[in-house]
Enzyme design. Structure first.
Site, PDB file in Angstrom:
ATOM      1  N   CYS A   1       5.300  -1.436   7.869  1.00 18.04           N
ATOM      2  CA  CYS A   1       6.697  -1.709   7.483  1.00 18.04           C
ATOM      3  C   CYS A   1       7.149  -0.977   6.228  1.00 18.04           C
ATOM      4  O   CYS A   1       8.325  -1.003   5.881  1.00 18.04           O
ATOM      5  CB  CYS A   1       6.909  -3.216   7.289  1.00 18.04           C
ATOM      6  SG  CYS A   1       6.269  -3.839   5.701  1.00 18.04           S
TER       7      CYS A   1
ATOM      8  N   CYS B   1       5.180  -7.939   5.631  1.00 16.76           N
ATOM      9  CA  CYS B   1       5.157  -8.137   7.092  1.00 16.76           C
ATOM     10  C   CYS B   1       3.901  -8.870   7.573  1.00 16.76           C
ATOM     11  O   CYS B   1       3.783  -9.183   8.750  1.00 16.76           O
ATOM     12  CB  CYS B   1       5.304  -6.808   7.831  1.00 16.76           C
ATOM     13  SG  CYS B   1       3.804  -5.780   7.800  1.00 16.76           S
TER      14      CYS B   1
ATOM     15  N   ASP C   1      -2.139  25.299  -0.240  1.00 18.48           N
ATOM     16  CA  ASP C   1      -1.524  24.523  -1.322  1.00 18.48           C
ATOM     17  C   ASP C   1      -2.634  23.865  -2.145  1.00 18.48           C
ATOM     18  O   ASP C   1      -3.404  23.059  -1.619  1.00 18.48           O
ATOM     19  CB  ASP C   1      -0.614  23.453  -0.678  1.00 18.48           C
ATOM     20  CG  ASP C   1       0.106  22.590  -1.694  1.00 18.48           C
ATOM     21  OD1 ASP C   1      -0.317  22.560  -2.863  1.00 18.48           O
ATOM     22  OD2 ASP C   1       1.086  21.938  -1.308  1.00 18.48           O
TER      23      ASP C   1
ATOM     24  N   CYS D   1       2.530  -0.127   3.088  1.00 24.07           N
ATOM     25  CA  CYS D   1       2.130  -0.632   4.397  1.00 24.07           C
ATOM     26  C   CYS D   1       2.519   0.362   5.491  1.00 24.07           C
ATOM     27  O   CYS D   1       3.688   0.734   5.594  1.00 24.07           O
ATOM     28  CB  CYS D   1       2.797  -1.983   4.649  1.00 24.07           C
ATOM     29  SG  CYS D   1       2.549  -2.619   6.307  1.00 24.07           S
TER      30      CYS D   1
END
Length: 412
Positions: free
Chosen positions: A204, A220, A338, A201
């Protein structure tokens, strides 16, 4: 529309003239379009130039990791039904390139501007947009781009309290979290094939639950908003529940999703879905993407895929086996140096296709395909790869600078 008929001060006019001169010199020297260097010079002479150029325009900004160049084109075509449009159609999407594009048109009513994800907040501050389209956020250019959650936070802070209408993808939790700080959001169910950047999430850090097409945080309560527009098969559903057919020359589900978001943006400016979607049919290719070109007596379809989300969508639209596939990967600064992202792509989706591998980092790609148990050949260049492929059409998938190399080689 704000401002007087001529918002440009003498200094701004000088900056525009100087920028155009430098861009022309760059083109004459064979160094590309010159839009970025021209824009840099212009902004050096007048740091407020972007804001001045945008002053008399109804501006739409388009930002995302994937699909922003195509969506910018689709929105621009749709809005031409309502008036002249200026746009950075070739994808120069940082402030210098955007400034160059806007300096090129004095009679436009609408500005449709693609913006690099990292610059969205600043460009929104300068251009006072009427609408901002947010499509998705996923991992890209791992060596220099912020982690996706940080980008979403940057958007969330930059757009907090924005007066713009935000048209946002309800199916991407990172986009929803970023857009939720704005008071005026139109949610579009545009779908999300690549989910690996949104398992936790963004609000949270809890684990995201994903039953069916829905998503929510069990900890949450952050959850998918109810969309007012939706992609449904080959149709766009508008807020009144009407279904409008999507007719595109561009292939794949991702472009239908781009069309759904574009129709929602067009409606903000009073262009009805039927008119907007009909106009989008004009778009055949976007800066070479999806073009089919003749090369060595063969038909090559050129496909751009820059990151795991893009490769996943691209694999879903290529012709079925045994259509040959050529893969080309570079890792220059514009691509990100990368290449570890190659390990995030599911190459088993290419099973049954004869595969040839080219590009600066063909050996990195070869190792990845070996682990995925794919049959492939490593080739020196495009010419050799085409010669080694069976007859018929060939799908050519490349990341950013590899794609530019291919276009130069095939004369596209």
């Amino acid at each position: 529309m704000a401002g007087n008929s001529d918002p440009l001060t003498p200094r701004a006019k000088l900056a525009v003239t100087a920028g155009k001169a430098v861009a022309a010199a760059s083109r004459a020297a064979g160094r590309g379009s010159g839009s970025v260097i021209g824009g840099r010079v212009a902004l050096k002479l007048d740091p407020d130039l972007l804001a001045r150029l945008a002053q008399n325009l109804d501006v739409t900004l388009v930002s995302a990791t994937n699909g922003k160049t195509t969506t910018t084109r689709l929105i621009a075509e749709a809005l031409r039904a309502a008036g002249p449009v200026v746009s950075n159609a070739l994808g120069a999407n940082m402030p210098a390139g955007i400034t160059s594009a806007l300096a090129g048109s004095s009679d436009a009513r609408f500005g449709v501007i693609e913006v690099d994800e990292k610059y969205l907040a600043g460009v929104a501050r300068d251009t006072d947009p009427k609408c901002i389209a947010l499509l998705n956020l996923s991992r890209d250019q791992l060596d220099r781009a912020a982690e996706t959650r940080m980008l979403a936070e940057n958007w969330r802070e930059g757009l907090a309290g924005s007066k713009a209408v935000i048209v946002a993808n309800a199916d991407d939790p990172l986009v929803v979290w970023a857009a939720s700080s704005s008071p005026n959001v139109i949610w579009v169910a545009a779908g999300q094939m690549w989910k690996d950047d949104a398992w936790s999430c963004p609000s949270c850090g809890g684990v995201m639950q994903r039953p069916g097409d829905d998503w929510f945080c069990g900890e949450c309560g952050f959850r998918r908003p109810t969309p007012s527009w939706a992609l449904s098969g080959d149709h766009v559903l508008d807020p009144h529940g009407s279904a409008w057919p999507i007719h595109l020359q561009l292939p794949g589900r991702a472009n239908k999703a781009n069309a759904a978001s574009s129709a929602a943006v067009a409606a903000v400016f009073g262009v009805p879905p039927q008119v907007a979607l009909e106009r989008m049919y004009q778009v055949q290719a976007v800066a070479g993407r999806y073009d089919v070109v003749q090369f060595q007596q063969r038909d090559l379809r050129l496909l751009l895929a820059k990151n795991p989300a893009g490769w996943l969508e691209t694999f879903s639209l290529i012709d079925p086996p045994p259509t040959p596939v050529i893969l080309s990967v570079n890792a220059r600064s514009a691509d990100g140096t990368d290449t570890s992202w190659l390990w995030d792509v599911d190459y088993t989706r290419l099973s049954g296709h004869p595969i040839c591998v080219i590009g600066d980092r063909k050996l990195d790609l070869a190792v990845r395909l070996e682990v995925a148990n794919q049959h492939f050949q490593v080739c020196d260049d495009l010419d050799q790869a085409v010669q080694m492929s069976p007859p018929g059409r060939i799908e050519v998938i490349a990341n950013y600078t590899a794609f530019q190399d291919l276009r130069r080689r095939v004369g596209n």
